[in-house]
Design a protein around this motif. Structure first.
Motif, PDB file in Angstrom:
ATOM      1  N   UNK A 215      12.614  86.092  24.647  1.00 48.42           N
ATOM      2  CA  UNK A 215      12.291  86.134  23.218  1.00 48.42           C
ATOM      3  C   UNK A 215      13.434  85.583  22.377  1.00 48.42           C
ATOM      4  N   UNK A 216      13.066  84.796  21.368  1.00 47.44           N
ATOM      5  CA  UNK A 216      14.030  84.274  20.408  1.00 47.44           C
ATOM      6  C   UNK A 216      14.129  85.254  19.242  1.00 47.44           C
ATOM      7  N   UNK A 217      15.346  85.701  18.937  1.00 46.40           N
ATOM      8  CA  UNK A 217      15.562  86.702  17.900  1.00 46.40           C
ATOM      9  C   UNK A 217      16.521  86.161  16.836  1.00 46.40           C
ATOM     10  N   UNK A 218      16.548  86.831  15.713  1.00 45.67           N
ATOM     11  CA  UNK A 218      17.481  86.472  14.643  1.00 45.67           C
ATOM     12  C   UNK A 218      18.140  87.737  14.110  1.00 45.67           C
ATOM     13  N   UNK A 219      19.448  87.657  13.932  1.00 42.55           N
ATOM     14  CA  UNK A 219      20.235  88.792  13.468  1.00 42.55           C
ATOM     15  C   UNK A 219      21.138  88.331  12.327  1.00 42.55           C
ATOM     16  N   UNK A 220      21.298  89.150  11.273  1.00 45.02           N
ATOM     17  CA  UNK A 220      22.134  88.739  10.133  1.00 45.02           C
ATOM     18  C   UNK A 220      23.564  88.378  10.526  1.00 45.02           C
ATOM     19  N   UNK A 221      24.087  89.037  11.556  1.00 47.32           N
ATOM     20  CA  UNK A 221      25.469  88.782  11.971  1.00 47.32           C
ATOM     21  C   UNK A 221      25.555  87.743  13.086  1.00 47.32           C
ATOM     22  N   UNK A 222      24.678  87.846  14.075  1.00 48.30           N
ATOM     23  CA  UNK A 222      24.732  86.941  15.223  1.00 48.30           C
ATOM     24  C   UNK A 222      24.022  85.622  14.974  1.00 48.30           C
ATOM     25  N   UNK A 223      23.104  85.631  14.031  1.00 50.38           N
ATOM     26  CA  UNK A 223      22.288  84.446  13.810  1.00 50.38           C
ATOM     27  C   UNK A 223      21.138  84.407  14.797  1.00 50.38           C
ATOM     28  N   UNK A 224      20.688  83.213  15.168  1.00 49.59           N
ATOM     29  CA  UNK A 224      19.579  83.061  16.116  1.00 49.59           C
ATOM     30  C   UNK A 224      20.116  83.173  17.539  1.00 49.59           C
ATOM     31  N   UNK A 225      19.427  83.969  18.378  1.00 48.12           N
ATOM     32  CA  UNK A 225      19.873  84.127  19.765  1.00 48.12           C
ATOM     33  C   UNK A 225      18.677  84.432  20.653  1.00 48.12           C
ATOM     34  N   UNK A 226      18.884  84.268  21.959  1.00 50.28           N
ATOM     35  CA  UNK A 226      17.851  84.577  22.937  1.00 50.28           C
ATOM     36  C   UNK A 226      18.152  85.943  23.529  1.00 50.28           C
ATOM     37  N   UNK A 227      17.241  86.877  23.351  1.00 47.85           N
ATOM     38  CA  UNK A 227      17.459  88.248  23.794  1.00 47.85           C
ATOM     39  C   UNK A 227      17.554  88.322  25.316  1.00 47.85           C
ATOM     40  N   UNK A 228      18.636  88.967  25.799  1.00 49.61           N
ATOM     41  CA  UNK A 228      18.801  89.187  27.226  1.00 49.61           C
ATOM     42  C   UNK A 228      19.212  87.977  28.030  1.00 49.61           C
ATOM     43  N   UNK A 229      19.623  86.901  27.366  1.00 45.28           N
ATOM     44  CA  UNK A 229      20.000  85.680  28.085  1.00 45.28           C
ATOM     45  C   UNK A 229      21.246  85.930  28.939  1.00 45.28           C
ATOM     46  N   UNK A 230      21.155  85.552  30.188  1.00 47.49           N
ATOM     47  CA  UNK A 230      22.273  85.739  31.120  1.00 47.49           C
ATOM     48  C   UNK A 230      23.412  84.788  30.788  1.00 47.49           C
ATOM     49  N   UNK A 231      24.637  85.304  30.758  1.00 48.52           N
ATOM     50  CA  UNK A 231      25.787  84.404  30.671  1.00 48.52           C
ATOM     51  C   UNK A 231      26.795  84.782  31.746  1.00 48.52           C
ATOM     52  N   UNK A 232      27.482  83.770  32.219  1.00 48.25           N
ATOM     53  CA  UNK A 232      28.417  83.927  33.339  1.00 48.25           C
ATOM     54  C   UNK A 232      29.795  83.459  32.893  1.00 48.25           C
ATOM     55  N   UNK A 233      30.822  84.260  33.148  1.00 52.10           N
ATOM     56  CA  UNK A 233      32.197  83.874  32.832  1.00 52.10           C
ATOM     57  C   UNK A 233      32.713  82.956  33.936  1.00 52.10           C
ATOM     58  N   UNK A 234      33.246  81.803  33.555  1.00 52.51           N
ATOM     59  CA  UNK A 234      33.782  80.841  34.530  1.00 52.51           C
ATOM     60  C   UNK A 234      35.232  80.516  34.185  1.00 52.51           C
ATOM     61  N   UNK A 235      36.001  80.153  35.214  1.00 49.88           N
ATOM     62  CA  UNK A 235      37.411  79.869  34.989  1.00 49.88           C
ATOM     63  C   UNK A 235      37.864  78.537  35.572  1.00 49.88           C
ATOM     64  N   UNK A 236      36.891  77.700  35.966  1.00 48.71           N
ATOM     65  CA  UNK A 236      37.253  76.403  36.542  1.00 48.71           C
ATOM     66  C   UNK A 236      36.048  75.483  36.517  1.00 48.71           C
ATOM     67  N   UNK A 237      36.298  74.194  36.738  1.00 48.56           N
ATOM     68  CA  UNK A 237      35.215  73.219  36.818  1.00 48.56           C
ATOM     69  C   UNK A 237      34.321  73.536  38.010  1.00 48.56           C
ATOM     70  N   UNK A 238      34.931  73.931  39.130  1.00 53.49           N
ATOM     71  CA  UNK A 238      34.150  74.255  40.326  1.00 53.49           C
ATOM     72  C   UNK A 238      33.196  75.415  40.058  1.00 53.49           C
ATOM     73  N   UNK A 239      33.661  76.410  39.315  1.00 50.99           N
ATOM     74  CA  UNK A 239      32.830  77.576  39.012  1.00 50.99           C
ATOM     75  C   UNK A 239      31.655  77.199  38.118  1.00 50.99           C
ATOM     76  N   UNK A 240      31.914  76.384  37.120  1.00 47.36           N
ATOM     77  CA  UNK A 240      30.832  76.001  36.209  1.00 47.36           C
ATOM     78  C   UNK A 240      29.851  75.050  36.912  1.00 47.36           C
ATOM     79  N   UNK A 241      30.347  74.221  37.814  1.00 44.26           N
ATOM     80  CA  UNK A 241      29.457  73.360  38.602  1.00 44.26           C
ATOM     81  C   UNK A 241      28.526  74.208  39.466  1.00 44.26           C
ATOM     82  N   UNK A 242      29.061  75.275  40.029  1.00 46.29           N
ATOM     83  CA  UNK A 242      28.275  76.159  40.876  1.00 46.29           C
ATOM     84  C   UNK A 242      27.154  76.822  40.074  1.00 46.29           C
ATOM     85  N   UNK A 243      27.478  77.236  38.854  1.00 45.14           N
ATOM     86  CA  UNK A 243      26.473  77.856  37.985  1.00 45.14           C
ATOM     87  C   UNK A 243      25.389  76.838  37.620  1.00 45.14           C
ATOM     88  N   UNK A 244      25.797  75.625  37.298  1.00 44.16           N
ATOM     89  CA  UNK A 244      24.832  74.579  36.953  1.00 44.16           C
ATOM     90  C   UNK A 244      23.909  74.267  38.128  1.00 44.16           C
TER      91      UNK A 244
END
Length: 211
Positions: free
Chosen positions: A160-189
């Motif tokens: 679901x696409x949501x809107x919040x006065x502070x966050x603005x427009x966002x996708x509820x529950x969207x997964x995000x992954x913390x990466x620390x290198x090009x190799x890590x982000x390539x793996x996620x992609x």
């Protein structure tokens, strides 16, 4: 480049094997120096072409790195300074969007905007010793007007696409992954790409069916 908020860039691709075998002729003329794309009417030879001016234009001889340095590099630099930035490719299937944005893994000169931006971001982080960076990656697709989380436990589940006065427009529950290198982000992609919706078309044997 100027500091305008929105830029429009056009890249032309060479004719493919099918078009060449059918005897097709190019009706597009690209002037990279002037930023002009001219379209010739094949049914009215000798008439003036219709011309359109853009911020940057690239013909089929342009290189991946040249396009990145002129068009994407300043945008990524702005993002590293704390500004929001977006770059997306638009066009009919088979026009070269995936090649421009993703490219090929090898040789390195065929890498597209996305992998070049990964290198760019982490090179900046490496030399920015006086700053702290946190890089999070999310990967979604829009298919048949539905949003899907390509990194989620169920990539076919509608988000679901949501809107919040502070966050603005966002996708509820969207997964995000913390990466620390090009190799890590390539793996996620790579993991996300496996969940993308693709299909065969007359123009492309394996076309992305989503955005």
């Amino acid at each position: 480049m100027s500091r305008e908020a929105v830029k429009v860039v056009v890249r032309g691709r060479p004719m493919d094997g099918k078009e060449i075998s059918q005897g097709c002729k190019s009706i597009v003329q690209i002037d990279s120096t002037m930023g002009v794309v001219a379209l010739h009417n094949p049914r009215a030879p000798g008439t003036e072409p219709k011309s359109f001016t853009f911020d940057n234009v690239y013909d089929h001889n342009s290189t991946q790195r040249g396009l990145y340095d002129e068009t994407a590099y300043p945008l990524v630099e702005s993002v590293m300074e704390g500004y929001n930035g977006t770059m997306f490719a638009y066009g009919q299937t088979g026009c070269g969007k995936t090649f421009t944005m993703q490219g090929k893994d090898s040789p390195p000169e065929l890498r597209g905007v996305i992998p070049n931006s990964f290198d760019h971001i982490f090179e900046n982080i490496k030399i920015g010793a006086d700053k702290e960076f946190l890089v999070r990656v999310a990967y979604l697709e829009i298919y048949n007007e539905e949003i899907r989380d390509l990194l989620g436990a169920d990539p076919h589940k509608k988000c679901d696409l949501k809107e919040d006065p502070e966050r603005g427009v966002f996708v509820k529950g969207l997964t995000d992954v913390v990466v620390d290198s090009v190799a890590a982000i390539d793996s996620v992609m790579t993991a996300g790409n496996k969940n993308r919706t693709v299909g065969s078309t007359l123009m492309n044997a394996e076309s992305s069916r989503s955005h």
